[in-house]
Design a protein around this motif. Structure first.
Motif: not given
Length: 635
Positions: A75-77, A83-89, A120-124, A331-344
Motif C-alpha cells: 500500500i502506497h499512502d 494519493t493512495q495506491k494498492k498493489f496485489t502480489y 518514498m514512492v512505490a517504484e523505489a 489500512h487495518g494495521v496490526v503493528a507499527l514500527f517507527t522511531a521514538p522521535t516520531a512519537f515525541r
C-alpha cells in the motif's frame, strides 16, 4: 500467555546451527547448503555456504504460486500528494517483472550494482525487488542527499545503472532530485551506463540525451508486452545490497547484506519477534533509504506474506498529529514500527492525545520503537493513549534485524522502562570494560556481541574486508563492537545508555548522558531533550541539557530550566554536576530522527565541525549556536 522466549533462546544456545537450519525451512532454495555455517569463510564465517536462492522469488513469486496473488502486498499512502495506491502480489510481481526486463535491456546483469536514489514512492520498492530478481546488487541512497554525498557512493559502489526520480516532496516544498543526480555524476570518477528517471507530476525534469530513460515509458511498454524475467539464482553468500552508513567522517561505510542469511533471519523475526502473521498488515514508518526501510518496509513483510505500507508523509503536519492513527485505521494495521522521535513529535503537538479516539484502532495490537533510545516518558505516553504494548527494541544498520527485543510472537516478557529487553536468538550480548574483560551485572561498559554474528548481519563492508575488521572486530577479539555503551541487569535485560562517544567523564566519574536524558524527559513541560558533555577545565567534562517544550507551555523558561536541574540533582545526584539547561525551539536531527549530539558538542566546545550530510534542516545548528552564545558557551 506465558512467554516461550527462554525456551527458544536456550534452544539456540544449545544448537545454533540446528536452530538456523530449522528456520531456513521457511525459505525456498534452488540448491540446499553444503554447510549451515562455514567458520572458514569470509572475515568471521559465512551462513548457508553452497546454497543458491533468490530473494525476489521468496518475496513475490512463491506467494503468487501459493494462492496470495489477489492479496494486497503493498500500500502506497502519500498524504503529501493526497494519493493512495494498492498493489496485489500479482500486480507487484508484474511491476517488478517489467522493471527487471527494462534493466536487463540496459545491460544490468548478476553482480552489477544499481544505485536507487528515490523518494518514498512505490517504484523505489519495485526497483529493489527488480535488482534482486536479476541478481544485481542494489544500493539505495536516501533521496535528497547532496550531490557530493551521492558522488562518493557512486565512486565506491561503481554502479552499472542508476534509478532515480525527478523530485521528492517534503511538507511545503518540492526537492528537485535531477540536478543533484546530474551534479553527482559529474563529480564522480565512475560514470554509470545510464539512468532510469521517474517523472513525478509535481516537478518534471529534463532527460539527458543518450543517458537517461523515461521510467513510465520504458516500464509501461514492458508491462503492456507482458514481459517477464526469470529469477536469477545467486549464492546465499552473494550480496543482495550495499547500504552506506553516513559519511560525515570520511569515507562512508558500505554495509553488505547477503541473500540467504538475510531472508532466513527476517522471515523468522516477523512472526517470532514482531508477532505478525502472514496476510496481516504491517507498517514500518521509516524511509527506504534507511535499514528499517530495507528490512521492514520491503523485505521482511513480503518474505512473510504480509501487506506492507509505504508511507510518504510525516508524523505531524501531513496534515496533523493524527496522521499515524488515520493510516492504522484505514489500512487495518496490526503493528507499527517507527522511531521514538516520531512519537515525541506527536506528543509535542497533541500532548493530550486528542486525535487518538477519532480513529478506529481496533485491529492495532503493538507499537515497536527503535532507531534511538526510547525514553520511558514517551513509552508511557504511547501506552496510555494507545492502550497497546509499546516495545522498545535495539539494533543497527550493520545487523539488519533486532539484537534485543521483547518478542511479541514468543509471548511478551515484563516491560522494564529504559530497556530494549533481552537478546534475541543469534545474539550473545556481553558487556566489556575498555581492556576487554567482562564486567559484573549492572556495570556500565562496552556492549559487544560474541562472534559469529547471526544470519542477516553484515559479513563485511563493500570491498573493504580489512576496514571491516579494524572498525568492528579488532578492538575486542572474538567480539563484534557495537560502539554502544550500556549494561545488563540481573534478569538479563539490556540497557543501552549511549553511544560510547556519549559517555562523559565528570571529575573521574563515567556518566551516561542517556541516563540524564531519561530524567530530563520526565519533566511534564519537556517534549524532547538532549544532553551532551562539554569541556570543563576543572572537571574534564560537564553535562549540558537542551530542552524543547511541549506546544502551549507558557511558563517562564528560566523556572522550567531550574526545575530540570533540580530533577537531575535529585535523581542522579550532585556527582552529575548538571547545572546548565538551554531551552531551544527544536533539536538538530538526521532525516531518520537521530539527534546530532556530536555536532552540538563540537559547537559548544568551539571545535571544527562539518555540516552532517544527513541533517534534516541545517538552520537548526545556527539556532543552537545562538542559544549557546547567549549563555556564554562556545564563544
Amino acid at each position: 500467555m506465558s512467554s516461550r522466549y527462554h525456551e527458544v533462546y536456550d534452544g539456540w544456545v544449545r544448537d545454533p546451527e540446528g536452530f538456523w537450519a530449522e528456520a531456513a525451512h521457511d525459505i525456498d532454495w534452488f540448491k540446499p547448503w553444503d554447510r549451515v555455517f562455514d567458520a572458514d569463510g569470509g572475515v568471521y564465517g559465512r551462513w548457508f555456504a553452497g546454497a543458491e536462492c533468490n530473494t525476489c522469488h521468496n518475496a513475490l513469486d512463491r506467494h503468487v504460486a501459493a494462492g496470495r496473488a489477489g492479496q494486497v502486498a503493498l500500500i502506497h499512502d502519500s498524504p503529501i500528494t493526497g494519493t493512495q495506491k494498492k498493489f496485489t502480489y500479482a500486480e507487484l510481481l508484474a511491476e517488478v517483472n517489467a522493471l527487471a526486463a527494462v534493466l536487463r535491456d540496459q545491460g544490468v546483469q548478476k553482480g552489477d550494482r544499481v544505485i536507487i536514489y528515490m523518494p518514498m514512492v512505490a517504484e523505489a520498492a519495485f526497483a529493489m525487488l527488480a535488482c534482486a530478481r536479476l541478481g544485481a546488487v542494489h544500493s539505495v541512497v536516501f533521496g535528497g542527499f547532496a550531490a557530493k554525498e551521492l558522488a562518493t557512493r557512486i565512486d565506491d559502489a561503481t554502479p552499472k545503472y542508476i534509478i532515480s526520480a525527478s523530485c521528492g516532496i517534503e511538507p511545503g516544498r518540492v526537492v528537485a532530485y535531477k540536478p543533484l543526480l546530474d551534479a553527482a555524476i559529474e563529480l564522480s570518477g565512475h560514470k554509470p551506463d545510464g539512468c532510469l528517471i521517474l517523472q513525478r507530476p509535481q516537478l518534471a525534469c529534463d532527460l539527458a540525451a543518450g543517458r537517461d530513460v523515461d521510467y513510465a515509458e520504458a516500464v509501461g511498454a514492458a508491462r503492456a508486452a507482458g514481459r517477464g524475467v526469470e529469477c536469477v539464482p545467486v549464492a546465499a553468500t552473494d550480496p543482495l545490497y550495499v547500504l552506506y552508513t553516513s559519511g560525515t567522517t570520511g569515507q562512508p561505510k558500505g554495509v553488505v547484506r547477503d541473500n540467504g542469511g538475510h531472508m532466513v533471519a527476517l522471515k523468522w523475526s516477523m512472526e517470532n519477534e514482531f508477532g505478525v502473521k502472514p496476510g496481516e498488515v504491517f507498517w514500518a514508518a521509516s524511509d527506504v533509504g534507511w535499514v528499517v526501510g530495507h528490512s521492514y518496509i520491503v523485505y521482511a513483510p513480503l518474505l512473510h506474506g504480509c501487506t506492507t505500507v509505504l508511507f510518504e508523509g510525516k508524523p505531524v503536519g501531513t496534515p496533523d498529529a493524527g496522521t499515524f492513527w488515520r493510516v492504522i485505521s484505514e489500512h487495518g494495521v496490526v503493528a507499527l514500527f517507527t522511531a521514538p522521535t516520531a512519537f515525541r513529535a506527536i506528543k509535542k503537538e497533541d500532548p493530550q492525545g486528542a486525535f487518538v479516539p477519532r480513529y478506529d484502532l481496533s485491529k492495532f495490537r503493538t507499537l515497536f520503537l527503535a532507531g534511538e533510545r526510547a525514553d520511558p516518558e514517551t513509552i508511557k505516553w504511547a501506552e496510555q493513549k494507545l492502550k497497546v504494548p509499546v516495545i522498545d527494541h535495539w539494533w543497527q544498520t550493520e545487523t539488519g534485524h533486532p539484537i534485543s527485543q521483547n518478542p511479541a510472537g514468543l509471548g511478551l516478557l515484563p516491560v522494564k522502562y529504559g530497556s530494549p529487553c533481552v537478546s534475541m536468538p543469534g545474539y550473545d550480548v556481553r558487556v566489556l570494560d575498555d581492556a576487554g574483560h567482562e564486567v559484573s551485572r549492572g556495570t556500565l561498559g562496552n556492549v559487544v556481541v560474541k562472534l559469529p554474528l547471526p544470519p542477516g548481519c553484515l559479513p563485511t563492508l563493500w570491498n573493504a574486508d580489512e576496514r571491516f575488521f579494524n572498525a568492528y572486530l579488532a578492538e575486542f577479539p572474538g567480539y563484534y563492537k557495537t560502539a554502544d555503551a550500556g549494561y545488563v541487569d540481573d534478569d538479563g535485560y539490556l540497557f543501552i545508555m549511549a553511544r560510547t562517544d556519549d559517555i562523559i567523564n565528570v571529575a573521574g566519574h563515567r556518566l551516561s548522558t542517556g541516563g540524564m536524558e531519561e530524567v530530563v524527559a520526565e519533566h511534564p513541560d519537556v517534549a524532547e531533550c538532549a544532553v551532551i558533555g562539554i569541556a570543563d577545565a576543572m572537571k574534564g567534562q560537564v553535562p549540558c541539557g537542551f530542552i524543547v517544550l511541549n506546544s502551549g507551555v507558557a511558563r517562564d523558561t528560566a523556572l522550567i530550566e531550574k526545575e530540570v536541574v533540580g530533577l537531575v540533582r535529585d535523581r542522579i545526584g550532585p556527582v552529575a554536576a548538571f547545572k546548565t539547561v538551554v531551552t531551544i525551539k527544536r533539536l538538530p536531527k538526521t532525516r531518520s530522527g537521530k539527534i546530532l549530539r556530536g555536532t552540538m558538542q563540537k559547537i559548544a566546545d568551539r571545535e571544527a565541525w562539518k555540516m552532517p550530510a544527513t541533517i534534516d534542516d541545517p538552520a537548526i545548528l545556527d539556532e543552537i549556536t545562538e542559544a549557546l552564545r547567549a549563555r556564554g558557551i562556545g564563544v
